[in-house]
Design a protein around this motif. Sequence first.
Motif, PDB file in Angstrom:
ATOM      1  N   UNK A 160       9.262  -0.514  -6.047  1.00 47.87           N
ATOM      2  CA  UNK A 160       8.430  -1.713  -5.970  1.00 47.87           C
ATOM      3  C   UNK A 160       8.841  -2.653  -7.095  1.00 47.87           C
ATOM      4  N   UNK A 161       8.941  -3.946  -6.773  1.00 48.48           N
ATOM      5  CA  UNK A 161       9.362  -4.943  -7.753  1.00 48.48           C
ATOM      6  C   UNK A 161       8.202  -5.783  -8.278  1.00 48.48           C
ATOM      7  N   UNK A 162       7.175  -5.984  -7.441  1.00 51.17           N
ATOM      8  CA  UNK A 162       6.158  -6.961  -7.827  1.00 51.17           C
ATOM      9  C   UNK A 162       4.912  -6.745  -6.974  1.00 51.17           C
ATOM     10  N   UNK A 168     -13.110  -4.177   0.604  1.00 49.37           N
ATOM     11  CA  UNK A 168     -12.731  -3.567  -0.664  1.00 49.37           C
ATOM     12  C   UNK A 168     -11.974  -2.258  -0.475  1.00 49.37           C
ATOM     13  N   UNK A 169     -12.391  -1.445   0.508  1.00 52.74           N
ATOM     14  CA  UNK A 169     -11.716  -0.163   0.727  1.00 52.74           C
ATOM     15  C   UNK A 169     -10.271  -0.384   1.157  1.00 52.74           C
ATOM     16  N   UNK A 170     -10.053  -1.371   2.028  1.00 59.83           N
ATOM     17  CA  UNK A 170      -8.691  -1.662   2.481  1.00 59.83           C
ATOM     18  C   UNK A 170      -7.848  -2.215   1.337  1.00 59.83           C
ATOM     19  N   UNK A 171      -8.444  -3.085   0.536  1.00 58.62           N
ATOM     20  CA  UNK A 171      -7.715  -3.640  -0.601  1.00 58.62           C
ATOM     21  C   UNK A 171      -7.352  -2.537  -1.591  1.00 58.62           C
ATOM     22  N   UNK A 172      -8.276  -1.600  -1.816  1.00 63.61           N
ATOM     23  CA  UNK A 172      -7.988  -0.495  -2.728  1.00 63.61           C
ATOM     24  C   UNK A 172      -6.828   0.346  -2.216  1.00 63.61           C
ATOM     25  N   UNK A 173      -6.794   0.585  -0.900  1.00 62.94           N
ATOM     26  CA  UNK A 173      -5.694   1.361  -0.327  1.00 62.94           C
ATOM     27  C   UNK A 173      -4.371   0.618  -0.501  1.00 62.94           C
ATOM     28  N   UNK A 174      -4.400  -0.698  -0.296  1.00 64.98           N
ATOM     29  CA  UNK A 174      -3.211  -1.534  -0.442  1.00 64.98           C
ATOM     30  C   UNK A 174      -2.692  -1.475  -1.881  1.00 64.98           C
ATOM     31  N   UNK A 175      -3.602  -1.632  -2.836  1.00 65.24           N
ATOM     32  CA  UNK A 175      -3.196  -1.607  -4.239  1.00 65.24           C
ATOM     33  C   UNK A 175      -2.789  -0.207  -4.676  1.00 65.24           C
ATOM     34  N   UNK A 176      -3.374   0.814  -4.047  1.00 57.55           N
ATOM     35  CA  UNK A 176      -2.988   2.180  -4.374  1.00 57.55           C
ATOM     36  C   UNK A 176      -1.525   2.416  -4.014  1.00 57.55           C
ATOM     37  N   UNK A 177      -1.067   1.809  -2.910  1.00 55.90           N
ATOM     38  CA  UNK A 177       0.346   1.940  -2.547  1.00 55.90           C
ATOM     39  C   UNK A 177       1.224   1.370  -3.652  1.00 55.90           C
ATOM     40  N   UNK A 178       0.826   0.222  -4.211  1.00 53.21           N
ATOM     41  CA  UNK A 178       1.597  -0.387  -5.290  1.00 53.21           C
ATOM     42  C   UNK A 178       1.640   0.525  -6.505  1.00 53.21           C
ATOM     43  N   UNK A 179       0.493   1.094  -6.857  1.00 54.94           N
ATOM     44  CA  UNK A 179       0.446   1.943  -8.048  1.00 54.94           C
ATOM     45  C   UNK A 179       1.235   3.230  -7.843  1.00 54.94           C
ATOM     46  N   UNK A 180       1.172   3.780  -6.620  1.00 52.15           N
ATOM     47  CA  UNK A 180       1.927   5.004  -6.343  1.00 52.15           C
ATOM     48  C   UNK A 180       3.424   4.741  -6.446  1.00 52.15           C
ATOM     49  N   UNK A 211      -5.157 -16.590  -2.154  1.00 56.42           N
ATOM     50  CA  UNK A 211      -5.864 -15.693  -1.252  1.00 56.42           C
ATOM     51  C   UNK A 211      -4.976 -14.737  -0.487  1.00 56.42           C
ATOM     52  N   UNK A 212      -3.672 -14.755  -0.739  1.00 54.10           N
ATOM     53  CA  UNK A 212      -2.753 -13.849  -0.037  1.00 54.10           C
ATOM     54  C   UNK A 212      -2.257 -12.786  -1.013  1.00 54.10           C
ATOM     55  N   UNK A 213      -2.646 -11.546  -0.742  1.00 53.58           N
ATOM     56  CA  UNK A 213      -2.246 -10.421  -1.580  1.00 53.58           C
ATOM     57  C   UNK A 213      -0.933  -9.863  -1.048  1.00 53.58           C
ATOM     58  N   UNK A 214       0.014  -9.584  -1.952  1.00 51.49           N
ATOM     59  CA  UNK A 214       1.330  -9.147  -1.502  1.00 51.49           C
ATOM     60  C   UNK A 214       1.879  -8.052  -2.407  1.00 51.49           C
ATOM     61  N   UNK A 215       2.791  -7.277  -1.836  1.00 48.97           N
ATOM     62  CA  UNK A 215       3.604  -6.312  -2.568  1.00 48.97           C
ATOM     63  C   UNK A 215       5.061  -6.619  -2.247  1.00 48.97           C
ATOM     64  N   UNK A 216       5.921  -6.619  -3.254  1.00 48.60           N
ATOM     65  CA  UNK A 216       7.354  -6.855  -3.056  1.00 48.60           C
ATOM     66  C   UNK A 216       8.103  -5.556  -3.325  1.00 48.60           C
ATOM     67  N   UNK A 217       8.686  -4.994  -2.261  1.00 48.96           N
ATOM     68  CA  UNK A 217       9.422  -3.743  -2.364  1.00 48.96           C
ATOM     69  C   UNK A 217      10.923  -3.996  -2.292  1.00 48.96           C
ATOM     70  N   UNK A 218      11.666  -3.043  -2.796  1.00 50.54           N
ATOM     71  CA  UNK A 218      13.114  -3.028  -2.615  1.00 50.54           C
ATOM     72  C   UNK A 218      13.436  -3.163  -1.126  1.00 50.54           C
TER      73      UNK A 218
END
Length: 616
Positions: free
Chosen positions: A85-87, A61-73, A93-100
């Motif tokens: 960030x686009x998405x 959970x701590x790692x996931x929170x850090x990952x999602x915090x990057x998206x929110x920032x 089961x695969x969490x992703x962030x889509x950046x420029x």
Amino acid sequence: MEGITVALGDDPLAPGSRIGPYLLGGRLGEGGMGVVLKAEHAVLMRAVALKVMRPEIAADRACLDRFLREARAAAAVNHQNLVAIHDAGEVDGRTFLAFEFVPGGDLDAVLARDGALAPARALELIAGCADGLQALHEAGLVHRDIKPHNIFLDRHGRPKLGDFGLARDAGGADRLTMTGVGMGTPAYMAPEQANGDPGIDVRADIHALGGTLYTLLTRRIPFTGATPWAVVNAVVNDPVPDPRAVRPDLPAEVAAIVARAMAKRREERFQTPSELRVALADALAALGTGGAAVMPAAPAQTLDRTITCDLLAEDKPGSTSDSHPTVKVGPDGEVDAGATMAVAAGDWAGAPAGVMTSVVQTPAPKAAPVVPAERIDGDLTRGLEAPWIALVGDGCHVLLYARRQITLGKLCEAPVDVCLRKHPTTMFRDDCLRISRQHLQLRFDAPTNRLLLGDLGSGNGTLLDGAAMGPNAPQAIEAGGERRLHVAGALTLNLRAHARKGEPPASLGNDAGSVGDCGLDQSFAFDSAVLSRPDNRPGMAYALVLRRLSIGGPGSDLVLPQASGAAAELALWRGRWIWRPGPGAWQPLSDGLVVSAGNKRLKARVGGYDIFQTEG
């Protein structure tokens, strides 16, 4: 479509696989927390950098929170000097962030390729970063990990701050890290950050920008030590490094910015990014000519002696070395202080958590330039300052690129520079659908002084002089003879490279601006490389202008159809386009100016993708 994962073979992240709407390409980086891939949105056809978290890490959970915090920032602020960030989402089961996707690479790569930067260019880059940092500051965020590796260049050379994995609310409301542990990169940390102060603010980021400026000017990290903790000790106790100890020619105004930005006491630093931005602008104005030339790059040596250390705690009874991260150091005990002190979740830079690699690089000496009798008449600042210009007229469309590489393909948008599908004739357009989105790349490799041509793994292939080119296996192109390319069985291109004529001039008498990536002030082995279309559009040509190019009738570097008379010569100087109709003084090439190339009249304009839409 949003909930679909399509895997090719056993690897769910193999090129050609899908995660939701994203078609996966090659890997850009990999670490303990996950992998970063280049990908494309299947509907929008937009390239992205896709961060995919490892499923086992996402379960923490701590790692996931850090990952999602990057998206929110990243989503909290929109600015041209911040990676967008686009998405964000989760599919099977695969969490992703889509950046420029930022195609120009990071500043670490620029330093490795080109060496330390000219003062004006370094100041310009930090000024852009300060603008982005001001936007973060106004959004109430602290980045906490600014360094050359986390600053990226777009296709126009504009800097963008990225990697918000350690960013947090300035008030500390979203703090996830351990009290007393300084998260960030040791060599660029502010003393209060290194000491684990929970109340760090934007002034810690200003300190990191000062350290980054020092690195851009010297190609050295600001603080070193045999272990990460030794680096932290140096950050807290050693004097602020003076870049003039490495480059005595640097102006005092530039050194003063480094000293103030990196002051030990935060009260003595610039208090806001905007205040730093004003000082940078004043220093740029004081430079006038743009400062010294770019220091040359040298091959890196990676050293392999290793030690182990615990980044987060003292050794405990019963602990084993397997639980400790590995640090690679050189024979003098210098650690790569550019590595991030990270929690066990790791990073995205291509190595497991805590692994640091020391790279020792020594600039090679540069030969003194020969001064020819050349000059510029007129105000150089009136010349076009664009990485891409077009010369259009008399049935000709000539596209000139002041870049060290161009990508050719079917796309009519970034990251492609030359669209081979949409062009000023309709006769061959259907055949050109066989061309891949990103099909070919022509690139000048400055460290080896070689011109390289490569097929980018296209679907229908490329023939070079009748022989099939291997995918992603660039071939060297020599100056002189003409090479013939058959692209996807749909289009023929002729390629001719031109060797350097003369030595770099020390001055043209009008030297405003900084040394650019291309220009007469570079000692490259090549002046230019020209691609022409002999079959389906003889009047259209593309050129990589590394230094200079002549255009006109027979005997010119770029021969125009039915052209006769004296050739015009175009070049770059201090980042701006110049030209001359024959022997004699250079003139600024301004927007709308008509260039006389023999009996042809070509109007100059800033390049744009609309040129490929023009019918002719």
